[in-house]
Design a protein around this motif. Structure first.
Motif, PDB file in Angstrom:
ATOM      1  N   LYS A  67      32.973  20.317  23.077  1.00 34.76           N
ATOM      2  CA  LYS A  67      33.670  20.144  21.794  1.00 34.76           C
ATOM      3  C   LYS A  67      35.156  20.045  22.080  1.00 34.76           C
ATOM      4  N   ALA A  68      35.820  19.077  21.465  1.00 32.91           N
ATOM      5  CA  ALA A  68      37.252  18.915  21.759  1.00 32.91           C
ATOM      6  C   ALA A  68      37.937  18.231  20.594  1.00 32.91           C
ATOM      7  N   ARG A  69      39.249  18.401  20.552  1.00 29.62           N
ATOM      8  CA  ARG A  69      40.064  17.694  19.555  1.00 29.62           C
ATOM      9  C   ARG A  69      40.363  16.302  20.089  1.00 29.62           C
ATOM     10  N   LEU A  70      40.052  15.281  19.290  1.00 30.68           N
ATOM     11  CA  LEU A  70      40.271  13.908  19.745  1.00 30.68           C
ATOM     12  C   LEU A  70      41.415  13.273  18.968  1.00 30.68           C
ATOM     13  N   GLN A  71      42.151  12.446  19.666  1.00 28.34           N
ATOM     14  CA  GLN A  71      43.251  11.709  19.014  1.00 28.34           C
ATOM     15  C   GLN A  71      43.163  10.260  19.477  1.00 28.34           C
ATOM     16  N   ARG A  72      43.117   9.347  18.519  1.00 29.37           N
ATOM     17  CA  ARG A  72      43.055   7.933  18.899  1.00 29.37           C
ATOM     18  C   ARG A  72      44.389   7.497  19.523  1.00 29.37           C
ATOM     19  N   LEU A  73      44.300   6.869  20.677  1.00 30.41           N
ATOM     20  CA  LEU A  73      45.527   6.347  21.298  1.00 30.41           C
ATOM     21  C   LEU A  73      45.145   5.040  22.009  1.00 30.41           C
ATOM     22  N   ASP A  74      45.246   3.950  21.269  1.00 28.29           N
ATOM     23  CA  ASP A  74      44.885   2.660  21.853  1.00 28.29           C
ATOM     24  C   ASP A  74      46.147   1.839  22.066  1.00 28.29           C
ATOM     25  N   ASP A  75      45.962   0.535  22.305  1.00 27.67           N
ATOM     26  CA  ASP A  75      47.110  -0.334  22.580  1.00 27.67           C
ATOM     27  C   ASP A  75      48.060  -0.449  21.394  1.00 27.67           C
ATOM     28  N   HIS A  76      47.562  -0.115  20.185  1.00 29.02           N
ATOM     29  CA  HIS A  76      48.409  -0.250  19.001  1.00 29.02           C
ATOM     30  C   HIS A  76      49.189   1.023  18.689  1.00 29.02           C
ATOM     31  N   ALA A  77      48.967   2.081  19.455  1.00 31.32           N
ATOM     32  CA  ALA A  77      49.666   3.344  19.170  1.00 31.32           C
ATOM     33  C   ALA A  77      51.176   3.148  19.321  1.00 31.32           C
ATOM     34  N   GLY A  78      51.912   3.645  18.349  1.00 28.60           N
ATOM     35  CA  GLY A  78      53.366   3.488  18.379  1.00 28.60           C
ATOM     36  C   GLY A  78      54.028   4.578  19.200  1.00 28.60           C
ATOM     37  N   PRO A  79      55.346   4.481  19.376  1.00 26.95           N
ATOM     38  CA  PRO A  79      56.071   5.462  20.195  1.00 26.95           C
ATOM     39  C   PRO A  79      55.970   6.882  19.637  1.00 26.95           C
ATOM     40  N   GLU A  80      55.857   7.025  18.286  1.00 26.18           N
ATOM     41  CA  GLU A  80      55.775   8.396  17.716  1.00 26.18           C
ATOM     42  C   GLU A  80      54.475   9.063  18.140  1.00 26.18           C
ATOM     43  N   ARG A  82      52.744   8.442  20.831  1.00 24.13           N
ATOM     44  CA  ARG A  82      52.844   8.815  22.258  1.00 24.13           C
ATOM     45  C   ARG A  82      53.738  10.042  22.416  1.00 24.13           C
ATOM     46  N   ALA A  83      54.835  10.084  21.650  1.00 25.03           N
ATOM     47  CA  ALA A  83      55.766  11.226  21.769  1.00 25.03           C
ATOM     48  C   ALA A  83      55.046  12.526  21.389  1.00 25.03           C
ATOM     49  N   ARG A  84      54.195  12.472  20.363  1.00 25.30           N
ATOM     50  CA  ARG A  84      53.468  13.683  19.944  1.00 25.30           C
ATOM     51  C   ARG A  84      52.509  14.143  21.047  1.00 25.30           C
ATOM     52  N   VAL A  85      51.829  13.177  21.644  1.00 24.11           N
ATOM     53  CA  VAL A  85      50.878  13.507  22.717  1.00 24.11           C
ATOM     54  C   VAL A  85      51.637  14.112  23.909  1.00 24.11           C
ATOM     55  N   ILE A  86      52.784  13.520  24.226  1.00 20.95           N
ATOM     56  CA  ILE A  86      53.577  14.016  25.371  1.00 20.95           C
ATOM     57  C   ILE A  86      54.105  15.415  25.074  1.00 20.95           C
ATOM     58  N   ASP A  87      54.531  15.652  23.837  1.00 22.22           N
ATOM     59  CA  ASP A  87      55.004  16.991  23.441  1.00 22.22           C
ATOM     60  C   ASP A  87      53.922  18.025  23.662  1.00 22.22           C
ATOM     61  N   GLU A  88      52.705  17.663  23.249  1.00 22.68           N
ATOM     62  CA  GLU A  88      51.601  18.617  23.421  1.00 22.68           C
ATOM     63  C   GLU A  88      51.322  18.862  24.909  1.00 22.68           C
ATOM     64  N   VAL A 113      51.841   7.070  30.288  1.00 21.47           N
ATOM     65  CA  VAL A 113      52.058   7.666  31.614  1.00 21.47           C
ATOM     66  C   VAL A 113      53.530   7.547  32.008  1.00 21.47           C
ATOM     67  N   ARG A 114      54.082   6.383  31.772  1.00 15.99           N
ATOM     68  CA  ARG A 114      55.487   6.146  32.146  1.00 15.99           C
ATOM     69  C   ARG A 114      56.412   7.096  31.375  1.00 15.99           C
ATOM     70  N   GLU A 115      56.157   7.214  30.071  1.00  9.83           N
ATOM     71  CA  GLU A 115      57.022   8.066  29.245  1.00  9.83           C
ATOM     72  C   GLU A 115      56.813   9.545  29.583  1.00  9.83           C
ATOM     73  N   ALA A 116      55.570   9.929  29.865  1.00  6.79           N
ATOM     74  CA  ALA A 116      55.311  11.332  30.224  1.00  6.79           C
ATOM     75  C   ALA A 116      56.036  11.681  31.523  1.00  6.79           C
ATOM     76  N   ARG A 117      55.974  10.769  32.483  1.00 10.90           N
ATOM     77  CA  ARG A 117      56.648  11.031  33.768  1.00 10.90           C
ATOM     78  C   ARG A 117      58.155  11.140  33.567  1.00 10.90           C
ATOM     79  N   SER A 118      58.712  10.244  32.765  1.00 11.78           N
ATOM     80  CA  SER A 118      60.172  10.325  32.636  1.00 11.78           C
ATOM     81  C   SER A 118      60.577  11.511  31.775  1.00 11.78           C
ATOM     82  N   ALA A 119      59.628  12.064  30.996  1.00  7.93           N
ATOM     83  CA  ALA A 119      59.932  13.278  30.230  1.00  7.93           C
ATOM     84  C   ALA A 119      59.729  14.532  31.091  1.00  7.93           C
ATOM     85  N   GLY A 120      59.345  14.347  32.348  1.00  8.34           N
ATOM     86  CA  GLY A 120      59.176  15.484  33.251  1.00  8.34           C
ATOM     87  C   GLY A 120      57.861  16.223  33.056  1.00  8.34           C
ATOM     88  N   VAL A 121      56.914  15.598  32.371  1.00 13.24           N
ATOM     89  CA  VAL A 121      55.604  16.244  32.162  1.00 13.24           C
ATOM     90  C   VAL A 121      54.746  15.992  33.400  1.00 13.24           C
TER      91      VAL A 121
END
Ligand code: SAM
Length: 290
Positions: A67-80, A82-88, A113-121
């Motif tokens: 059982k897990a929390r799912l979040q849709r993140l496809d090619d249409h996902a906007g920067p917000e 991705r930012a929420r996912v990276i924050d988590e 992946v690129r944004e997570a890496r540059s955010a130091g995650v």
């Protein structure tokens, strides 16, 4: 592998202390059994699973009783998104999966992946199935050097140009392909590289798995007679050291004439060989009336 699996019935999920970060996790490409124990442990411990399609991933998780929390993140996902996912992922383990196989390989995830890496995650990979690698492993083509080229363009001209661009690559070429487009791609390859060995790896890890080898023309004829279904990896062997840079133009024109009129055929062969179009057009007319 259709019966749901109880996690406690597996050899054992390895102990895993959830660590915050982004986990790029490979899932099966057909056979649900093709998932690692570490992948199951990470999915079970995830705070959030980002996925292309929650129904597809939900089915995999249900199969393994996770059982897990799912979040849709496809090619249409906007920067917000991705930012929420990276924050988590800064505070908890977040997993990225695609519908099948390895995320980012002709699938979404590159920006995340690129944004997570540059955010130091912390970003790590939980490796597993990938159709390109599975196909390469079984096709019997040279595997010491290969070039993965994703999907070929849909339009004839763009497809021919994309192939021409790869003509000088001394490596096995690996493409993802769809069943309705396979024949056209094989014909385009036959025109350009009539002598190269080609393999079609279809429905890997599934009931109707097949891997068929031959020249592109022979395979095109086979699939014209037996329209393929399902998912396909198309592989083209490297050029033989003796491969002539310019091939028999009559053969190329005849193959092109099977699909197009003399003008278009001359144009295709002119693009492929660099030979003057007017000369080819005159020869195409002769061949057609012969
Ligand atoms: N990320 C995936 C991977 O690691 O293989 C690929 C995703 S891409 C959107 C889907 C393409 O992969 C299909 O169109 C097909 O070309 C190939 N593919 C996926 N599963 C396959 C399978 N079981 N057999 C053959 N090809 C497959």
């Amino acid at each position: 592998m259709d019966q749901p699996v109880r996690p406690e019935a597996l050899p054992s999920f390895p102990a895993w202390e959830p660590v915050s970060g982004l986990y790029i996790l490979a899932t099966p490409i057909g056979n649900l059994g093709d998932i690692t124990l570490r992948a199951l442990a990470v999915l079970q411990g995830a705070s959030l699973i980002a996925c292309e399609d929650t129904r597809v991933t939900g089915k995999l998780l249900k199969h393994y009783g996770i059982k897990a929390r799912l979040q849709r993140l496809d090619d249409h996902a906007g920067p917000e998104t991705r930012a929420r996912v990276i924050d988590e992922a800064r505070q908890a383990p977040v997993v990225l999966v695609s519908d099948a196989g390895t995320p980012l390989i002709s699938d979404p995830g590159y920006r995340l992946v690129r944004e997570a890496r540059s955010a130091g995650v912390m970003v790590t990979s939980i490796p597993g199935p990938c159709a390109a690698i599975a196909a390469l492993a079984m096709a019997g083509l040279p595997s010491d050097r290969f070039l993965f080229a994703g999907f070929l363009p849909v339009k004839d001209k763009a497809r021919a140009e994309a192939l021409e661009e790869l003509a000088g690559v001394a490596a096995t070429l690996v493409f993802y392909e769809t069943a309705p487009r396979l024949e056209k791609s094989l014909l385009a390859i036959a025109r350009l590289w009539p002598e190269r060995e080609v393999a079609v790896a279809r429905e890997l890890t599934k009931l109707h798995e097949e891997c068929r080898s031959g020249t592109a023309a022979v395979l095109a004829a086979h699939y014209a007679a037996h329209p393929p279904k399902g998912e396909i990896v198309l592989l083209v062997g490297p050029p033989a050291p003796s491969e002539a840079p310019v091939l028999d133009t009559d053969a190329l024109l005849r193959a092109a004439l099977a699909e197009a009129g003399p003008g278009k055929a001359a144009g295709i062969v002119a693009r492929t060989t660099g030979i003057d179009r007017a000369t080819l057009y005159a020869r195409a007319l002769e061949l057609k009336s012969a």
